[in-house]
Design an enzyme around this catalytic site. Structure first.
Site, short mmCIF file in Angstrom:
data_model
loop_
_atom_site.label_atom_id
_atom_site.label_comp_id
_atom_site.label_asym_id
_atom_site.label_seq_id
_atom_site.Cartn_x
_atom_site.Cartn_y
_atom_site.Cartn_z
N LYS A 1 29.12 47.82 44.13
CA LYS A 1 29.36 46.46 43.65
C LYS A 1 29.32 45.51 44.85
O LYS A 1 29.79 45.87 45.93
CB LYS A 1 30.70 46.35 42.91
CG LYS A 1 31.01 44.92 42.43
CD LYS A 1 32.13 44.87 41.40
CE LYS A 1 33.52 44.85 41.95
NZ LYS A 1 33.81 43.76 42.90
N GLU B 1 34.95 36.86 37.59
CA GLU B 1 36.39 36.81 37.87
C GLU B 1 36.92 35.38 37.80
O GLU B 1 36.38 34.46 38.44
CB GLU B 1 36.67 37.43 39.26
CG GLU B 1 38.15 37.42 39.61
CD GLU B 1 38.53 38.32 40.77
OE1 GLU B 1 37.66 39.09 41.25
OE2 GLU B 1 39.70 38.26 41.20
N ASP C 1 37.61 47.00 46.53
CA ASP C 1 38.14 46.72 47.86
C ASP C 1 39.55 46.12 47.76
O ASP C 1 40.19 45.85 48.77
CB ASP C 1 37.19 45.85 48.70
CG ASP C 1 36.86 44.53 48.04
OD1 ASP C 1 37.38 44.25 46.93
OD2 ASP C 1 36.09 43.75 48.62
N SER C 2 40.05 45.97 46.51
CA SER C 2 41.47 45.64 46.31
C SER C 2 42.34 46.78 46.86
O SER C 2 43.56 46.61 46.99
CB SER C 2 41.77 45.40 44.83
OG SER C 2 41.25 46.46 44.04
N GLU D 1 29.65 41.18 46.03
CA GLU D 1 30.06 39.83 45.65
C GLU D 1 29.01 38.81 46.09
O GLU D 1 28.57 38.83 47.24
CB GLU D 1 31.40 39.49 46.31
CG GLU D 1 32.54 40.38 45.81
CD GLU D 1 33.90 40.01 46.41
OE1 GLU D 1 33.98 38.97 47.11
OE2 GLU D 1 34.86 40.76 46.18
#
Ligand code: KIV
Length: 280
Positions: free
Chosen positions: A129, A198, A60-61, A131
């Site tokens: 993915k 991260e 989503d970057s 978070e």
């Protein structure tokens, strides 16, 4: 670029025709590091796949590097599906995982499942993915129960940037580190196939990679984890306004592109382009 090695290490997994979650698990068991980069479009994804990358993350970057937002929050499920499908059309070997975007899985496990199913059906990728740890467990379990592989993401989770208030290193204190280790166990026990860590201390990354049996992929989590991921545009030097300590720039593509574009402009203005051979 100075200090950058150009030779390609031989990999005992180079012969693998399609990287699956099982291949990644085997790589961890054999101590072979996993290489992962972000990809958002067909042409780049094709180059990355042909270069032998193990995992492509349709991150989503994209919200930042493709759309110009300052955070990952605005990107939509439809937009992630578009990027995912573009990458999937290009790739034959790498495992492709797509970020579930902010607001499509937190708090409502049925909506989470629907979001994951849409990504798998419409993008035709290999995994999603997500978070977070215990707070998204219900969504994680529901998605896994539908047979959709999940890569977790702990530490600095950019979708929570407004809660953190800063992009500084996470889990430097004992309580947050303990919680992160517990969350990694929760995701592993639930059945996730890998976890991204991260921006955390390298010693914590090493501890998690040692305790947890599934592959741990780091971005700013030191070199004792099972693999590394970087944002493509950052490591190629297309974006230059983001320089965290963990980022190694392998190229200055911005300068190279600007040089080419300036030459093109000069050629157009001077009537050098097109020449006799470049016209009908
Ligand atoms: O969206 C993304 O690019 C990511 C990486 C930073 C791991 O989640």
């Amino acid at each position: 670029m100075p200090g950058i090695k150009r030779n390609t290490m031989s990999s005992s997994f180079a012969h693998v025709q399609k990287v699956t979650t099982h291949v990644l698990q085997e790589m961890k068991l054999k101590g072979e590091k996993i290489s992962m980069l972000t990809a958002y479009d067909f042409s780049m994804a094709k180059i990355l796949d042909q270069s032998g990358i193990d995992v492509l993350l349709v991150g989503d970057s994209a919200s930042n590097v493709m759309a110009g937002h300052t955070t990952t929050l605005p990107i939509t499920l439809d937009q992630m599906i578009y990027h995912g499908a573009s990458v999937a059309r290009a790739v034959s070997r790498a495992l492709i995982t797509v970020d579930l975007p902010f607001g499509t899985y937190q708090g409502n496990s049925k909506e989470a499942l629907n979001s994951a199913i849409r990504i798998m059906k419409e993008s035709e990728v290999d995994a999603v993915k997500m978070e977070g740890g215990r707070e998204i467990l219900e969504s994680v379990e529901r998605i896994l129960s539908a047979g959709i592989p999940i890569m977790g993401h702990l530490g600095l989770t950019p979708q929570s940037i407004h809660k953190f208030g800063t992009y500084v290193v996470r889990a430097t204190d004992k309580d947050e580190a303990k919680r992160l280790i517990e969350d990694a166990h929760i995701l592993e026990d639930a059945g996730c196939f890998a976890i991204v860590l991260e921006k955390i201390p390298a010693s914590l990354g090493a501890k998690v990679a040692q305790e947890i049996k599934i592959p741990i992929i780091g971005i700013g989590a030191g070199n004792q984890v099972d693999g590394q991921v970087l944002v493509l545009h950052d490591m190629l030097g297309i974006t230059q306004d983001f320089s965290p300590r963990f980022l190694r720039r392998y190229h200055n593509l911005k300068e190279e592109i600007m040089g080419s574009v300036k030459s093109y402009i000069d050629d157009v203005k001077s009537l050098d382009f097109p020449n006799e051979r470049e016209q009908y």
